[in-house]
Write a protein that holds these residues in place. Structure first.
Motif, PDB file in Angstrom:
ATOM      1  N   UNK A  78      28.887 -27.110 -30.131  1.00 50.90           N
ATOM      2  CA  UNK A  78      27.810 -26.295 -31.048  1.00 50.90           C
ATOM      3  C   UNK A  78      26.630 -26.219 -30.356  1.00 50.90           C
ATOM      4  N   UNK A 199      15.770 -16.622 -36.370  1.00 48.08           N
ATOM      5  CA  UNK A 199      17.263 -16.768 -36.280  1.00 48.08           C
ATOM      6  C   UNK A 199      17.321 -17.980 -35.249  1.00 48.08           C
ATOM      7  N   UNK A 206      21.706 -25.401 -37.235  1.00 51.62           N
ATOM      8  CA  UNK A 206      23.165 -25.428 -37.175  1.00 51.62           C
ATOM      9  C   UNK A 206      23.469 -26.476 -35.887  1.00 51.62           C
ATOM     10  N   UNK A 212      25.449 -24.519 -41.693  1.00 51.13           N
ATOM     11  CA  UNK A 212      25.051 -23.163 -41.556  1.00 51.13           C
ATOM     12  C   UNK A 212      23.939 -22.953 -42.708  1.00 51.13           C
ATOM     13  N   UNK A 214      22.220 -19.945 -42.756  1.00 51.99           N
ATOM     14  CA  UNK A 214      21.840 -18.484 -43.012  1.00 51.99           C
ATOM     15  C   UNK A 214      22.608 -18.312 -44.418  1.00 51.99           C
ATOM     16  N   UNK A 215      21.905 -17.284 -45.154  1.00 50.61           N
ATOM     17  CA  UNK A 215      22.506 -16.871 -46.588  1.00 50.61           C
ATOM     18  C   UNK A 215      22.650 -17.782 -47.340  1.00 50.61           C
TER      19      UNK A 215
END
Lengths: 218, 218
Positions: A78, A199, A206, A212, A214-215
């Motif tokens: 990762x 970002x 992450x 995650x 995001x979104x």
């Protein structure tokens, strides 16, 4: 072997931080060129862009080599994926600083439209987000990364405020339009720098939590 | 095992292509909403954004899982890294289509400023670049990917031409300024879509040739 790998990861980490510092200097100098009308700083930004671009190639190559030769698992995997992504964000931040310079070159050929107040404040806010997101990466601090992401709202408020003010100038005095347009476009470059910092913050979370962010579902 | 892995890579490939098609539909519909003044298409774009965002999460997760479990080498490793990067580009293209819609919502509340000629042509050029870069990815065609990258100059010419024309409108009739500003910002969104297509083309070349074509020395 394990220890050797861990040293290589540290080196990669250090290279990303150096690249981040260079990207930050590019933002600084491009905004300083604009606000203090110091055209000579623009060449400096273009020179630093060459460094950032070279770093991007080097870091991607090294991360890929480590992926291929070390077959890392879990957290190390990762980290390497995050490193490649953060690398891309930093290169794009450099591109935005170059875009700021392009509009600044035009602006420095004309008298100042107005004293710039909000634009340097917006630049400070965006640059602070970048600095903090990189600090979170270095310190592996997911909690702080989440607070960096929250700061984006403030940058967006600056963006809206700057647009409103410049539209007022344009409408009351059409001769200001080309300069005001350049300033609007510069504010959009700063907005994008803040987006890239967001970002980076997401990548850090992450990398640390394996989650995650995001979104998020509304 | 080898065969099973190759099937999983094919599936990932297919998911990226589907995501690309959705991103392309988002560009189409956002520009159609603007040019044909069809506000109802905007909700459709927002709906598709949800799909694209979900695809991004799924594709990243799958690519990371394959990196961790299959320990791929050489071409397969480069494919997985390229897949994660192209994934990011497509998600950002979706963001740009959403930004186009936000400015379009404003524009549809007012009478048209002028018949839009260059903007839909610019959108066609950008969307064609995206389509072709994804085709190159599917067909593993590095030569064609290089020609996609060249097309970016045409999009930049449209961008400059559109800015010049809209500045003229603004200066001759100040009441047009807010609408003209929105159209300028939309042209910048299209420019960025083309930039993302260039990035995809570069990733394809890297994946095939193992050669980084970003930042060629001048």
């Amino acid at each position: 072997m394990e220890r050797h790998f861990s040293k290589l990861l540290d080196q990669l980490n250090g290279r990303l931080v150096t690249m981040g510092t260079t990207a930050e200097a590019m933002i600084d100098k491009s905004v300083q060129a604009l606000v203090e009308r110091k055209g000579e700083l623009i060449q400096e930004v273009y020179r630093l862009e060459g460094q950032v671009n070279q770093s991007q190639l080097d870091i991607d190559e090294e991360a890929l080599r480590l992926l291929a030769t070390q077959q890392p698992m879990a957290a190390d995997l990762r980290f390497l994926v995050a490193a490649m992504k953060i690398n891309g964000e930093l290169e794009r931040i450099g591109d935005q600083a170059v875009n700021i310079c392009e509009n600044t070159e035009f602006l420095l050929q004309h008298p100042p439209l107005k004293p710039l107040i909000d634009l340097p404040l917006m630049a400070d806010a965006a640059r602070k987000m970048l600095r903090e997101s990189l600090d979170c990466f270095v310190r592996r601090d997911a909690l702080e990364a989440k607070s960096v992401i929250m700061e984006d709202d403030r940058v967006d408020e600056f963006k809206d405020q700057i647009l409103r003010e410049l539209l007022t100038y344009m409408m009351s005095e059409p001769s200001t339009i080309p300069r005001a347009m350049s300033l609007v476009l510069i504010s959009r470059n700063l907005e994008r720098i803040a987006d890239h910092a967001v970002n980076i913050g997401e990548e850090v979370i992450y990398m640390i939590e394996g989650k995650d962010v995001r979104h998020p579902k509304k």
